[in-house]
Design a protein around this motif. Structure first.
Motif, PDB file in Angstrom:
ATOM      1  N   PRO A 206       0.829  -1.205   0.000  1.00  0.00           N
ATOM      2  CA  PRO A 206       0.000   0.000   0.000  1.00  0.00           C
ATOM      3  C   PRO A 206       0.860   1.251   0.000  1.00  0.00           C
ATOM      4  O   PRO A 206       2.053   1.214   0.297  1.00  0.00           O
ATOM      5  CB  PRO A 206      -0.798  -0.122   1.304  1.00  0.00           C
ATOM      6  CG  PRO A 206       0.044  -0.990   2.186  1.00  0.00           C
ATOM      7  CD  PRO A 206       0.744  -1.945   1.262  1.00  0.00           C
ATOM      8  N   GLY A 207       0.246   2.367  -0.332  1.00  0.00           N
ATOM      9  CA  GLY A 207       0.973   3.631  -0.346  1.00  0.00           C
ATOM     10  C   GLY A 207       1.599   3.933   0.996  1.00  0.00           C
ATOM     11  O   GLY A 207       1.019   3.675   2.053  1.00  0.00           O
ATOM     12  N   PHE A 208       2.814   4.493   0.969  1.00  0.00           N
ATOM     13  CA  PHE A 208       3.523   4.871   2.191  1.00  0.00           C
ATOM     14  C   PHE A 208       3.878   6.349   2.189  1.00  0.00           C
ATOM     15  O   PHE A 208       4.835   6.771   2.815  1.00  0.00           O
ATOM     16  CB  PHE A 208       4.790   4.033   2.355  1.00  0.00           C
ATOM     17  CG  PHE A 208       4.609   2.839   3.252  1.00  0.00           C
ATOM     18  CD1 PHE A 208       4.872   2.934   4.610  1.00  0.00           C
ATOM     19  CD2 PHE A 208       4.163   1.640   2.754  1.00  0.00           C
ATOM     20  CE1 PHE A 208       4.695   1.853   5.444  1.00  0.00           C
ATOM     21  CE2 PHE A 208       3.979   0.541   3.578  1.00  0.00           C
ATOM     22  CZ  PHE A 208       4.257   0.655   4.930  1.00  0.00           C
ATOM     23  N   THR A 209       3.097   7.153   1.474  1.00  0.00           N
ATOM     24  CA  THR A 209       3.345   8.585   1.472  1.00  0.00           C
ATOM     25  C   THR A 209       2.878   9.176   2.804  1.00  0.00           C
ATOM     26  O   THR A 209       2.250   8.506   3.621  1.00  0.00           O
ATOM     27  CB  THR A 209       2.589   9.281   0.324  1.00  0.00           C
ATOM     28  OG1 THR A 209       1.181   9.287   0.620  1.00  0.00           O
ATOM     29  CG2 THR A 209       2.813   8.557  -0.991  1.00  0.00           C
ATOM     30  N   LYS A 210       3.157  10.469   2.989  1.00  0.00           N
ATOM     31  CA  LYS A 210       2.796  11.119   4.246  1.00  0.00           C
ATOM     32  C   LYS A 210       1.286  11.188   4.457  1.00  0.00           C
ATOM     33  O   LYS A 210       0.827  11.424   5.583  1.00  0.00           O
ATOM     34  CB  LYS A 210       3.394  12.523   4.299  1.00  0.00           C
ATOM     35  CG  LYS A 210       2.921  13.440   3.186  1.00  0.00           C
ATOM     36  CD  LYS A 210       3.620  14.784   3.248  1.00  0.00           C
ATOM     37  CE  LYS A 210       3.159  15.706   2.116  1.00  0.00           C
ATOM     38  NZ  LYS A 210       3.845  17.014   2.158  1.00  0.00           N
ATOM     39  N   ILE A 211       0.505  11.010   3.366  1.00  0.00           N
ATOM     40  CA  ILE A 211      -0.952  11.057   3.502  1.00  0.00           C
ATOM     41  C   ILE A 211      -1.591   9.687   3.345  1.00  0.00           C
ATOM     42  O   ILE A 211      -2.809   9.573   3.310  1.00  0.00           O
ATOM     43  CB  ILE A 211      -1.562  12.029   2.475  1.00  0.00           C
ATOM     44  CG1 ILE A 211      -1.264  11.559   1.041  1.00  0.00           C
ATOM     45  CG2 ILE A 211      -1.083  13.448   2.713  1.00  0.00           C
ATOM     46  CD1 ILE A 211      -2.057  12.315  -0.019  1.00  0.00           C
ATOM     47  N   SER A 212      -0.788   8.624   3.232  1.00  0.00           N
ATOM     48  CA  SER A 212      -1.325   7.293   2.945  1.00  0.00           C
ATOM     49  C   SER A 212      -2.028   6.685   4.150  1.00  0.00           C
ATOM     50  O   SER A 212      -1.616   6.865   5.297  1.00  0.00           O
ATOM     51  CB  SER A 212      -0.207   6.360   2.473  1.00  0.00           C
ATOM     52  OG  SER A 212       0.301   6.792   1.236  1.00  0.00           O
ATOM     53  N   MET A 213      -3.067   5.925   3.862  1.00  0.00           N
ATOM     54  CA  MET A 213      -3.910   5.380   4.912  1.00  0.00           C
ATOM     55  C   MET A 213      -3.238   4.274   5.726  1.00  0.00           C
ATOM     56  O   MET A 213      -3.462   4.175   6.932  1.00  0.00           O
ATOM     57  CB  MET A 213      -5.212   4.840   4.308  1.00  0.00           C
ATOM     58  CG  MET A 213      -6.209   5.922   3.948  1.00  0.00           C
ATOM     59  SD  MET A 213      -6.953   6.697   5.407  1.00  0.00           S
ATOM     60  CE  MET A 213      -8.279   5.549   5.768  1.00  0.00           C
TER      61      MET A 213
END
Length: 363
Positions: A320-327
């Motif tokens: 899954p996404g691991f950006t600063k806004i990722s769930m």
């Protein structure tokens, strides 16, 4: 104490390349530099592997390649390293564990995982088979249905059928699925190539749009639903986070709503659910994780009918996404596990699974 060498694999050849760069930079920023020696290895859009030892900002703004060193990864267990060859001189850059932060085909779908298996290197997230099955929304739905887990009605079509049979396909969709419906590439993430179709005039364009990204096209019945997500972490005894809810800035949570609309999409953490519904989501997340033989991590996405509160499993994302806004990291933070500790736990799980596999008898 000797630092653990971690190869962070980022970029890739999928349409989610830019998302991977954001995820990679976020992971590197939060990792404990007193524990880990970090070795970023990028894959550009042409599939070339390159070691990058420059600033994180150059990964974020996609200017990393000018300073990167071409490397190879050999599918041979005696080469647990990235191999740099310069003027005939070989230099090896060893790493103890691989942490792929790749999204979409040729990264999240078991292809890169198979390289690490052949190298006999521990790696974060799911194995080859579960990675491939979860990436293919059709195969994963078949297994979930066989496991008596709830999914929405769907149909599958193929790119080579569209030109000659488009009228028949449209009629079949109207008779079996109806409007509104969602049209998706079977193998892709970050909502790339997805269309919500409300009438016949939109259906043909949506099918051909999905066919730009995959040869297999999924058409799903639309549910007037709340979008609920749950993070799962673990190997043989996985745990589920508190669920989160997405209030998309657009009609549904597409690529623009996820990454381009800034703060317009709202993330509710934890999701405003009753304790019974929270437990139901967590239990279904773990059942889906086990049914698809996942390990390490996965984000399980749900649709909850607004009227009946019936819960459907939409899909599982193995990286899954691991950006600063990722769930995924945000749900664990809400559940009491910090982003930094989450990275530690994922690496520990990768090492644990690798030890267990190496204890097996081969042939």
């Amino acid at each position: 104490m000797q630092k653990l060498k971690v190869g962070i694999i980022f970029g890739g050849q999928s349409s989610e390349y830019e998302v991977s760069l954001m995820s990679c930079a976020s992971v590197i920023k939060v990792m404990d530099k007193s524990k880990y020696e970090i070795m970023p290895i990028g894959i550009n859009k042409h599939g070339n592997w390159k070691l990058f030892l420059g600033s994180i900002e150059k990964i974020e703004n996609d200017t990393w390649q000018s300073e990167a060193i071409p490397v190879l990864l050999a599918p041979d267990p005696k080469y647990n390293c990235a191999i740099e060859i310069n003027n005939g001189i070989e230099k090896r850059h060893y790493f103890d564990v691989a942490f792929p932060v790749l999204h979409g085909p040729r990264g999240e779908d078991g292809t890169v995982q198979s390289i690490f298996e052949l190298m006999n290197v521990p790696y974060v997230s799911c194995g080859v088979a579960s990675s491939a099955i979860c990436m293919d929304k059709v195969f994963s739905k078949k297994i979930l249905a066989q496991s008596n887990l709830p999914i929405v009605d769907y149909k599958v079509f193929y790119k080579n059928e569209l030109k000659g049979k488009i009228s028949d396909i449209i009629s079949e969709i109207e008779n079996s699925i109806g409007y509104p419906c969602f049209v998706k590439p079977a193998n892709l993430g970050s909502s790339v190539g997805i269309s919500k179709v409300s009438k016949r005039d939109e259906l043909s364009d949506a099918l051909f749009a999905a066919a730009k990204y995959d040869t297999k096209i999924l058409v799903e019945k639309s549910v007037d639903a709340r979008e609920i997500e749950c993070a799962v972490l673990g190997n043989s005894d996985p745990k589920a986070s508190l669920p989160g809810e997405i209030l998309p800035s657009r009609d549904f949570y597409d690529y623009s709503a996820k990454y381009l609309d800034g703060d317009k999409s709202k993330l509710l953490l934890p999701a405003p659910l009753s304790s019974d519904l929270t437990t139901q989501v967590q239990e279904l997340a773990i059942k889906a994780f086990k049914a698809l033989d996942c390990s390490g991590m996965a984000r399980v996405d749900f649709l909850m009918d607004k009227k009946t509160e019936k819960i459907y499993i939409n899909e599982l994302n193995t990286i899954p996404g691991f950006t600063k806004i990722s769930m995924y990291p945000k749900m664990w933070e809400t559940s009491g596990l910090s982003y930094k500790k989450l990275i530690d736990e994922l690496i520990c799980l990768a090492l644990e699974r690798h030890r267990e596999k190496n204890e097996l008898t081969l042939a």
